[in-house]
Design a protein around this motif. Structure first.
Motif, short mmCIF file in Angstrom:
data_model
loop_
_atom_site.label_atom_id
_atom_site.label_comp_id
_atom_site.label_asym_id
_atom_site.label_seq_id
_atom_site.Cartn_x
_atom_site.Cartn_y
_atom_site.Cartn_z
N HIS A 534 0.82 -1.20 0.00
CA HIS A 534 0.00 0.00 0.00
C HIS A 534 0.85 1.25 0.00
N ARG A 551 -3.92 -1.27 14.27
CA ARG A 551 -5.19 -1.91 13.94
C ARG A 551 -5.57 -2.96 14.96
N GLU B 68 -7.83 3.42 -2.81
CA GLU B 68 -6.92 2.36 -2.37
C GLU B 68 -7.05 2.14 -0.88
N ASP B 69 -7.18 3.21 -0.17
CA ASP B 69 -7.34 3.08 1.27
C ASP B 69 -8.63 2.35 1.60
N LEU B 72 -8.22 -1.25 0.92
CA LEU B 72 -7.43 -1.88 1.98
C LEU B 72 -8.27 -2.16 3.20
N LEU B 73 -9.16 -1.22 3.46
CA LEU B 73 -10.02 -1.38 4.62
C LEU B 73 -10.97 -2.55 4.45
#
Lengths: 591, 123
Positions: A534, A551, B68-69, B72-73
């Motif tokens: 990412h 997280r 993208e975030d 990803l989540l």
């Protein structure tokens, strides 16, 4: 005589000594106030006073006044060495060092008092010759208290010093030297003082050897210790602490544990104690593994290292032994930066260390056509250690294994150190949960954990090759490789789990635990991979791990990573992550 | 704090509407406590999502939250991830066609300002 005086409400040798001191014309300043007057044994002279001293030591309690005793002991030693050893000084030394608490076994205290003094005279003459009060007091350190007077010395000694062949050698020496001397005079006296002063002396061998002036000073028996026997002995000691000084090594225990790792316990579940001991073998096994691996990698024979090990091992627990044992091969072999750095790095890593070692061992095994049997044994064990660490490591390790080639191993090694260094807090938090209650001695565990993790030493290179390989590894996974060592690691975790469960567990439950751990570690590594991707990187870095921990809820707005590192990591790792005053220092003289 | 309450109320209302739809669809009854619980969970989850998204964006050294975030989540739930990816692709395609059109329009604009203006106004 003595018996009559003992009839007082405190019929201890302490009182006897006091009486002696009172009646004696004071030639030296007295510290203790004598409570009773009575001439007891003045005419007997030095030998008797020395015996009384040992008795008093026995009678005195151990814990409460230990510190004082130690402090006084130092003083006494200096004093004793400065002046001639008169009965008075000896008695004073006894009174100073021995605490006031009443005796544990009054009968035994009383018994030795009227014991044949003639014999004592003869025997104490031996002691007399030994230089200084230090040695005089030290031999009694090892004398036991709890066992019968006849077996006090040997039993206690064995209980404490049974953990290595070196110690066993000492055990054999001790009964010889101390048996005739200490038993009649009063083992209780010796043992109590020994117990109280035990902590202060790290080298009990010295006085023992000195104690036998007739014999030449025997150097510590350093046989070429086979690592297997050594570790077997450790396990034997840890498993059978209740057994009286029996040295029958369980020859098959470590190998059984290693090879039959899928079974929860190589020994039947007897409750907590086996699990406790079972947790101990892992350090020893890992030590064995480490040692054998080092042997392979560094070349020097294990035999060379092992004699060094026993020398270092003193009365301690198995973990301590392991720690030192692992240290010594490290320092002695010192072939690579790995070994050099190992002593520096503490704690967290026993898993990381194992992991590194596994990678190295695996690489070597895979590469080398002639994999040694120990290597074979190490692999599954190594992988148990692998899985021990956090999932990321485990998964990467597993993938590493799947790749299984020499260069990849090197990369994996570098990758792992990166991970290891970058995720110390991560496993540490868990490891604390896992390992804190386990070891009987926290200090021993600390020592063990400080064995060193070769991780950072191997490299601080980024994990690029590893991360890049990860996705491909998954596809090219050799299923057998994945199963064997990986499962070993998981089963190890499952065993830890069952240990902390404090109750016997079904095999199915353990399998479920393994399954969950498997999924967990897989996910962990996937997450790390994804996070790295990412950020447009191919290397998993500290930031990725921090994100993961965030997280997971380990790192919050209130608790930062820094805090976790400080909380859980030993200094050796901490200084890698957080610059502190300690980092980068060199200690003089180099130790 | 007032914002939060109002926000919560809004979420609760929306959740309630959705639940009613589902209830009528599946012909089951949903109690008020259930709906309240669902809305509470939704609210907290949204908070967590927001924090995570911000973390992800910062992790990628951006200051804006990206698709993208979001992907990803959502990677945990496979179906959700698939759904989101499809939607995002749709969105991208849509955007691309739009962009293409715009480019063509701009080209025409440069060549024929009047017509381009007309075309631009059409678009």
């Amino acid at each position: 005589m003595a018996d009559g005086d003992i009839s007082d409400n405190e019929p201890t040798t302490r009182t006897l000594l006091r009486r002696v001191l009172d009646t004696e014309a004071p030639r030296t300043p007295r510290r203790r106030q004598s409570t009773r007057a009575g001439v007891q044994r003045t005419p007997l002279g030095t030998p008797f006073s020395m015996r009384l001293r040992s008795q008093t030591k026995t009678t005195a309690g151990r814990q409460p006044h230990r510190a004082r005793s130690i402090g006084r002991l130092a003083h006494i030693q200096t004093r004793g060495q400065l002046k001639e050893q008169t009965p008075r000084t000896l008695l004073e030394n006894i009174l100073l060092t021995a605490p006031e608490s009443s005796m544990v076994m009054p009968e035994s205290a009383v018994k030795p008092v009227p014991a044949p003094q003639v014999v004592q005279v003869v025997q104490f003459s031996r002691r007399e010759s030994s230089p200084g009060s230090l040695e005089l007091q030290l031999p009694e350190l090892n004398a036991p208290t709890t066992l019968a007077p006849g077996r006090l010395t040997s039993g206690r000694r064995k209980k404490r010093l049974r953990l290595s062949e070196f110690q066993q050698g000492m055990d054999q020496e001790l009964p010889l030297s101390q048996g005739p001397v200490t038993e009649p005079p009063g083992n209780t006296g010796a043992s109590s003082l020994s117990s109280s002063l035990n902590l202060t002396f790290a080298t009990p061998l010295l006085p023992q050897s000195v104690q036998r002036p007739g014999l030449a000073r025997r150097p510590p028996t350093r046989r070429a210790v086979d690592v297997g026997i050594f570790l077997q002995d450790l396990q034997d000691t840890s498993v059978a602490t209740a057994f009286p000084g029996d040295r029958t090594p369980v020859a098959t225990l470590p190998t059984d544990t290693v090879l039959e790792d899928t079974q929860p316990f190589s020994q039947p579940l007897i409750g907590r104690s086996p699990s406790v001991h079972h947790s101990l073998p892992y350090p020893s096994l890992s030590a064995e593994r480490t040692v054998s691996r080092r042997t392979r990698s560094s070349g020097p024979g294990l035999q060379n290292n092992s004699p060094g090990k026993p020398a270092q091992l003193l009365a301690g627990k198995a973990e301590e032994v392991d720690a030192l044992a692992m240290r010594f091969p490290n320092t002695s072999s010192g072939t690579s930066g790995v070994d050099g750095l190992e002593p520096l790095l503490g704690g967290v890593g026993e898993e990381v260390e194992e992991r590194m070692e596994e990678s190295m061992s695996l690489s070597e095994v895979k590469e080398a056509t002639g994999a040694q049997a120990s290597a074979r044994a190490e692999e599954p064990e190594a992988h148990t250690e692998v899985a021990e660490a956090e999932g990321s490591w485990g998964a990467i390790e597993e993938k590493e294994l799947e790749g299984s080639s020499g260069d990849k191993d090197t990369e994996g090694r570098t990758a792992r150190p990166e991970l290891a260094s970058s995720t110390p807090e991560f496993p540490r938090a868990r490891q604390l949960e896992f390992l804190e209650p386990a070891p009987p001695t926290s200090t021993a565990v600390g020592l063990f954990r400080q064995q060193v993790i070769p991780a950072p030493s191997l490299s601080s290179e980024p994990l690029e090759p590893l991360s890049a390989r990860l996705p491909t590894r998954l596809q090219t996974a050799g299923p057998r490789l994945r199963q064997d060592p990986y499962k070993m690691g998981l089963s190890h975790y499952a065993k830890l789990f069952s240990f902390y469960a404090k109750m016997p567990m079904e095999k199915k439950a353990l399998e479920m635990v393994e399954k969950c751990l498997d999924k967990y570690f897989q996910r962990l590594c996937d997450d790390l991979d994804v996070f790295a991707a990412h950020a447009g990187r191919k290397t998993v870095r500290l930031e990725d791990l921090e994100l993961l921990m965030r997280r997971q809820g380990l790192v919050t707005d209130r608790v930062s990573l820094h805090v976790l590192v400080e909380q859980h990591l030993p200094l050796e790792y901490r200084q890698l992550l957080i610059p502190c005053a300690f980092s980068g220092n060199t200690v003089f003289p180099a130790q | 704090m007032d914002f939060k309450k109002r926000l919560k109320a809004a979420v609760h209302y929306t959740v309630g509407c959705l639940c009613e739809e589902v209830a009528s669809d599946k012909e089951v009854q949903l109690s008020r406590q259930t709906i309240a619980a669902i809305s509470e969970v939704t609210f907290r989850q949204c908070e967590s999502f927001a924090k995570d998204l911000e973390m992800f964006a910062r992790h990628a050294k951006r200051s804006t939250i990206n698709t993208e975030d979001v992907k990803l989540l959502a990677r945990r739930s496979n179906s959700l991830l698939k759904y989101i990816t499809e939607k995002s692709e749709e969105f991208n395609v849509e955007r691309k066609t739009k962009k293409k059109k715009k480019l063509e329009d701009e080209n025409k604009d440069s060549l024929e300002p009047a017509e381009a203006g007309g075309v631009g106004s059409e678009n």
